[in-house]
Design an enzyme around this catalytic site. Structure first.
Site, PDB file in Angstrom:
ATOM      1  N   ARG A  74      53.684  56.698   1.563  1.00  0.00           N
ATOM      2  CA  ARG A  74      54.509  56.720   0.359  1.00  0.00           C
ATOM      3  C   ARG A  74      55.987  56.691   0.755  1.00  0.00           C
ATOM      4  NH1 ARG A  74      54.301  55.672  -5.052  1.00  0.00           N
ATOM      5  NH2 ARG A  74      55.007  57.371  -6.364  1.00  0.00           N
ATOM      6  N   THR A 131      52.154  47.479  -8.160  1.00  0.00           N
ATOM      7  CA  THR A 131      51.146  48.078  -7.336  1.00  0.00           C
ATOM      8  C   THR A 131      49.978  47.095  -7.147  1.00  0.00           C
ATOM      9  OG1 THR A 131      51.804  50.126  -8.297  1.00  0.00           O
ATOM     10  CG2 THR A 131      49.652  50.115  -7.230  1.00  0.00           C
ATOM     11  N   ASP A 149      59.477  57.204  -9.986  1.00  0.00           N
ATOM     12  CA  ASP A 149      58.285  58.065 -10.072  1.00  0.00           C
ATOM     13  C   ASP A 149      58.628  59.555  -9.945  1.00  0.00           C
ATOM     14  OD1 ASP A 149      56.440  56.132 -10.620  1.00  0.00           O
ATOM     15  OD2 ASP A 149      55.644  55.971  -8.592  1.00  0.00           O
ATOM     16  N   THR A 166      52.277  49.731  -3.230  1.00  0.00           N
ATOM     17  CA  THR A 166      53.140  49.447  -4.381  1.00  0.00           C
ATOM     18  C   THR A 166      54.610  49.310  -4.030  1.00  0.00           C
ATOM     19  OG1 THR A 166      53.705  50.242  -6.593  1.00  0.00           O
ATOM     20  CG2 THR A 166      53.489  51.915  -4.906  1.00  0.00           C
ATOM     21  N   SER A 221      52.775  60.246  -7.225  1.00  0.00           N
ATOM     22  CA  SER A 221      52.129  58.962  -7.524  1.00  0.00           C
ATOM     23  C   SER A 221      50.871  59.177  -8.357  1.00  0.00           C
ATOM     24  CB  SER A 221      51.753  58.294  -6.204  1.00  0.00           C
ATOM     25  OG  SER A 221      51.001  57.129  -6.437  1.00  0.00           O
ATOM     26  N   SER A 222      50.435  58.105  -9.016  1.00  0.00           N
ATOM     27  CA  SER A 222      49.141  58.130  -9.700  1.00  0.00           C
ATOM     28  C   SER A 222      48.095  57.326  -8.935  1.00  0.00           C
ATOM     29  CB  SER A 222      49.279  57.525 -11.103  1.00  0.00           C
ATOM     30  OG  SER A 222      50.191  58.261 -11.850  1.00  0.00           O
ATOM     31  N   ASN A 255      56.193  49.735  -6.992  1.00  0.00           N
ATOM     32  CA  ASN A 255      56.277  50.298  -8.344  1.00  0.00           C
ATOM     33  C   ASN A 255      56.174  49.193  -9.376  1.00  0.00           C
ATOM     34  OD1 ASN A 255      56.215  52.327 -10.174  1.00  0.00           O
ATOM     35  ND2 ASN A 255      58.406  52.561 -10.335  1.00  0.00           N
ATOM     36  N   GLY A 295      48.464  49.971 -11.948  1.00  0.00           N
ATOM     37  CA  GLY A 295      48.540  50.262 -13.395  1.00  0.00           C
ATOM     38  C   GLY A 295      49.341  51.501 -13.739  1.00  0.00           C
ATOM     39  N   GLY A 296      50.153  52.003 -12.783  1.00  0.00           N
ATOM     40  CA  GLY A 296      51.002  53.161 -13.092  1.00  0.00           C
ATOM     41  C   GLY A 296      50.161  54.330 -13.556  1.00  0.00           C
TER      42      GLY A 296
HETATM   43  O1  DON Z   1      52.707  55.406  -7.518  1.00  0.00           O
HETATM   44  C1  DON Z   1      52.592  55.226  -8.727  1.00  0.00           C
HETATM   45  O2  DON Z   1      51.930  55.935  -9.444  1.00  0.00           O
HETATM   46  C2  DON Z   1      53.275  54.025  -9.354  1.00  0.00           C
HETATM   47  N1  DON Z   1      54.465  53.706  -8.605  1.00  0.00           N
HETATM   48  C3  DON Z   1      52.325  52.887  -9.425  1.00  0.00           C
HETATM   49  C4  DON Z   1      52.932  51.666 -10.084  1.00  0.00           C
HETATM   50  C5  DON Z   1      51.950  50.678 -10.539  1.00  0.00           C
HETATM   51  O3  DON Z   1      50.768  50.858 -10.473  1.00  0.00           O
HETATM   52  C6  DON Z   1      52.521  49.450 -11.152  1.00  0.00           C
HETATM   53  N2  DON Z   1      51.509  48.491 -11.379  1.00  0.00           N
HETATM   54  N3  DON Z   1      51.053  48.072 -12.336  1.00  0.00           N
END
Ligand code: DON
Length: 582
Positions: free
Chosen positions: A109, A385, A427, A403, A456-457, A405, A478-479
Site C-alpha cells: 500500500r 483499482t 482514502d 490500485t 483500504s477496502s 485509486n 470498486g472502492g
Molecule cells: O484502496 C481502496 O479501497 C481504494 N483506493 C480502491 C479504489 C478502487 O477500487 C477504484 N476502482 N474502481
C-alpha cells in the site's frame, strides 16, 4: 499551483510534435476478440482486467512459473496495457495460499509522504478543499507496487528470473498495445483532466480522438521497466526514475521527496483467517478494511439459513443490507493502519460481537443508519483499482488487488517516465465525518500522518473448503463496494451454489451505512422487489441514476477449484476482463 501557470498551448504544441511522427495503426485482429469471459482448465488459470495481461501471466505459468511469478508479470503488464488502474505508481495487496498449506499476505500500500499532515486538504476555515486529494500532485501517496513485486519475487519466485517477468511488459510498452473500445473511450473522456494537471506532454493525450484498435506506445515507461529489471528497488526508488518523480512533484506542487521514495517499504503481514460455515476465509488485514469487514459480514449472516432464502430473495437482500449497514459503521470508526492506530481487530471479528451487532436486526423492517452507530468491540490489546486471481499447476493460489485509486489516479503522468501516479491520499479521512470520493467517512483511526498507510477496502481473498483444500480465489476493484461485492460473490458460491461464471456475472447491490441507501446495478431488481424492499423501510437507488455512469459495481475475477479438480475461471462481464487457463 504551478501547473496552472503553464500556458495550455505549450502543452498542446508539445503534444502535437510528440505524436506527429507516429500515425495511428489499426490492427486487423481486434484485441476485443481476445477478451474471454470464462475458461475451464486442468492445470492452471488466471483472470485479470485485460486480455494482454492475462496472456502474459498465462505464458509465465506455462513456462514453469508459479502463481507469484505469474502475478508479478501480470502486475507489470497491467501497468502497461491497463493504465486506468494497472500501475507502478500505486500500491496494493497480495494474499497467497501455497500448495503446502502455508498462507501469507503482502502489503504494498502507498504511504503518506513525510511532509503530509492531518489538515493538508483543509482551507483556512477548516473545510475540505474539493479535488485536492483526488487530482494533481498533492493527491499521491508514495508508490508501493515495485517494492511489493520485489518482495514477492525474493520470497516466493520459482523461476528466480526477474528479467523474464519484466521483459514481456517492456516489449509491450515499447511495441505498443492495442486499445480496446473501452480504453479508447476512457482516454478520450479523461483528456481534459489530463491536460489540466500535467506539466509535461504525455503519451495519453493527442490531438485527435483515440480509436479502438489504435496502438498506444509507451517508450518512456519501457525505460522505467528496464531500470526496474536491471536495478530492482534502486531502479525505481533511487536513480533517474526517482529524480523524475521528485522533479514532477516540484513542478506541480507535490510533496514526495527522495527520502520518501528510498524509505518506502512493502510489508509482509499475517493474513486474516476466519471461518464461515466450515469454510476457511483467508484475506487481507489492515491497512485494508477488506478482510475484517468481509469476516464481519459473513459472521453476521452465518446464523441465518440464507441459502434457503434463495438468491436475491427479499429476505436474503434485506439480511445482507442490514449486515452491510452495521459493518460499514464499524469501519468508519475503528479501522485504519494498524501500525499507527490500535485497531480492535480480534474484537470486531468474533461471532459474539457480530451476533450482538445483529441483535437489532428485524427480519421485517429496515433499520435507519441514523440509529446505527459503530459498536464497542473488545479493545485492542497489543497486538479505477484492478484485481487478478491466479492458480498455478501445483495448486498455489494468489489473489492480488492493486490500485492507483480512481481512474488514472491523480491524472499526473511523471514527466519523462510515462506512468500515472496514484491519488490514494483520498482514502485517508481528510476531516472527521466528511465523505471521501467513495462516500466513505472516517475519523481518528484513519487521519493523515506521515508514513502512515491510508485505509483500504481492497479484499483479495482465498477460500478453502472444510477439508482445507483450495476452493475459491476472488477479488475486485470498486472502492467502497469491493467488500460487498466479494461478500456477495462468496455467498453466491457457498450458499446459492453458483458456479464461477454465475457468481461473477450475477448483479450486485451495495450498502455502506452512510449514505443510508442501497445502490443496485441496472436491471438488478424487479419493480416488485424494489417496492417490497421499500415497504420494509429501505431506500433503494439505481446506481446508474446516482453516479450518472454505467451503474455497474465491481469487476470480479473468480477461480473455483471444483471437486473434480478442474479450475473454473471467470472474468467479469462488466469490462475487458479475460479468463484463461490450460
Ligand atoms: O484502496 C481502496 O479501497 C481504494 N483506493 C480502491 C479504489 C478502487 O477500487 C477504484 N476502482 N474502481
Amino acid at each position: 499551483m504551478k501547473t496552472l501557470l503553464i500556458p495550455i498551448y505549450t502543452i498542446l504544441l508539445l503534444n502535437l510534435l510528440w505524436h506527429s511522427c507516429s500515425e495511428p495503426t489499426i490492427n486487423k485482429v481486434s484485441i476485443q476478440d481476445q477478451i474471454k469471459k470464462e475458461a475451464v482448465a486442468d492445470h492452471a488459470g488466471i483472470a485479470s482486467a485485460h486480455p494482454a495481461a492475462s496472456l502474459i501471466g498465462l505464458e509465465i505459468l506455462e513456462e514453469g512459473g508459479n502463481a507469484v511469478d505469474a502475478a508479478i508479470a501480470t502486475q507489470f503488464a497491467l501497468a502497461v496495457c491497463y493504465p486506468v488502474a494497472g500501475n507502478i505508481g500505486g500500491g496494493g495487496f497480495m494474499v497467497l495460499r501455497n500448495a503446502d498449506g502455508t498462507t501469507d499476505a503482502l502489503d504494498f500500500r502507498e504511504m503518506a509522504p513525510g511532509a503530509a499532515h492531518k489538515d493538508m486538504y483543509l482551507d483556512p476555515e477548516g473545510n475540505v478543499i474539493k479535488g485536492l486529494s483526488t487530482n494533481g500532485h498533492l493527491a499521491s501517496g508514495v508508490p508501493g507496487t515495485v517494492s511489493g513485486m520485489i518482495e514477492a519475487f525474493d520470497k516466493y519466485s520459482a523461476l528466480k528470473d526477474w528479467s523474464k517477468l519484466l521483459n514481456p511488459s517492456i516489449e509491450l510498452a515499447r511495441n505498443g498495445v492495442e486499445l480496446t473500445i473501452r480504453e479508447a473511450k476512457a482516454l478520450n473522456r479523461y483528456k481534459e483532466r489530463f491536460e489540466k494537471v500535467n506539466t509535461r506532454p504525455s503519451r495519453f493525450v493527442k490531438n485527435s480522438e483515440w480509436l479502438p484498435g489504435e496502438i498506444l506506445k509507451q517508450p518512456e515507461l519501457a525505460q522505467v521497466l528496464e531500470a526496474i529489471r536491471d536495478n530492482g528497488f534502486d531502479g525505481f526508488y533511487k536513480g533517474w526514475v526517482a529524480d523524475s518523480i521528485v522533479a514532477e512533484m516540484q513542478r506541480g506542487g507535490g510533496i514526495i521527496t527522495h527520502e520518501d521514495l528510498s524509505n518506502y517499504e512493502a510489508k509482509w503481514r499475517k493474513p486474516l483467517i476466519g471461518q464461515y460455515k466450515g469454510n476457511t476465509i483467508i484475506s487481507m488485514p489492515p491497512p485494508s478494511s477488506g478482510g475484517i469487514a468481509l469476516q464481519q459480514l459473513l459472521g453476521s449472516i452465518e446464523p441465518y439459513d440464507i441459502g434457503n432464502y434463495g438468491f436475491h430473495s427479499k429476505e436474503a437482500i434485506h439480511l445482507m443490507i442490514e449486515a452491510e449497514r452495521r459493518v460499514y459503521a464499524d469501519r468508519a470508526t475503528h479501522l485504519g493502519d494498524s501500525d499507527y492506530y490500535n485497531v480492535p481487530l480480534e474484537g470486531l471479528i468474533t461471532d459474539e460481537y457480530n451476533n450482538d451487532r445483529m441483535s437489532t436486526f428485524d427480519p421485517q423492517k429496515a433499520s435507519l443508519s441514523s440509529d446505527i452507530e459503530a459498536g464497542t468491540p473488545v479493545p485492542y490489546e497489543s497486538e479505477e483499482t484492478t484485481h487478478f486471481s491466479i492458480v498455478d499447476e501445483k495448486g498455489n493460489a494468489v489473489s492480488v488487488t492493486t490500485t492507483i485509486n480512481t481512474g488514472y489516479g491523480s491524472k499526473v503522468v511523471v514527466g519523462g517516465a510515462g506512468f500515472f501516479l496514484n491519488n490514494e491520499m483520498d482514502d485517508f479521512s481528510a476531516k472527521p465525518g466528511v465523505p471521501n470520493y467513495f462516500g466513505l467517512v472516517g475519523n481518528e483511526a484513519n487521519k493523515i500522518q506521515p508514513g502512515k498507510r491510508m485505509l483500504s477496502s481492497m479484499t483479495p481473498t482465498i477460500v478453502l473448503n472444510s477439508d482445507q483444500e483450495l476452493k475459491i480465489v476472488v477479488g475486485t476493484p470498486g472502492g467502497s463496494t469491493i467488500i460487498t461485492s466479494v461478500f456477495q460473490t462468496i455467498v453466491n458460491i457457498l450458499d446459492f451454489e453458483m458456479d464461477a461464471t454465475e457468481a461473477t456475472q450475477a448483479c450486485r447491490f451495495h450498502h455502506q451505512w452512510l449514505p443510508d441507501a442501497t445502490f443496485y446495478e441496472p436491471d438488478c431488481f424487479s419493480d416488485d422487489m424494489i417496492k417490497s424492499l421499500s415497504d420494509m423501510g429501505h431506500t433503494l437507488k439505481s446506481r446508474a441514476e446516482v453516479t450518472g455512469g454505467s451503474g455497474l459495481i465491481g469487476k470480479i475475477e473468480t477461480i473455483i477449484k471444483r471437486a473434480d479438480g478442474k479450475l473454473e475461471i471467470a472474468a467479469d462481464r462488466r469490462a475487458d476482463d479475460t479468463a484463461l487457463g490450460y
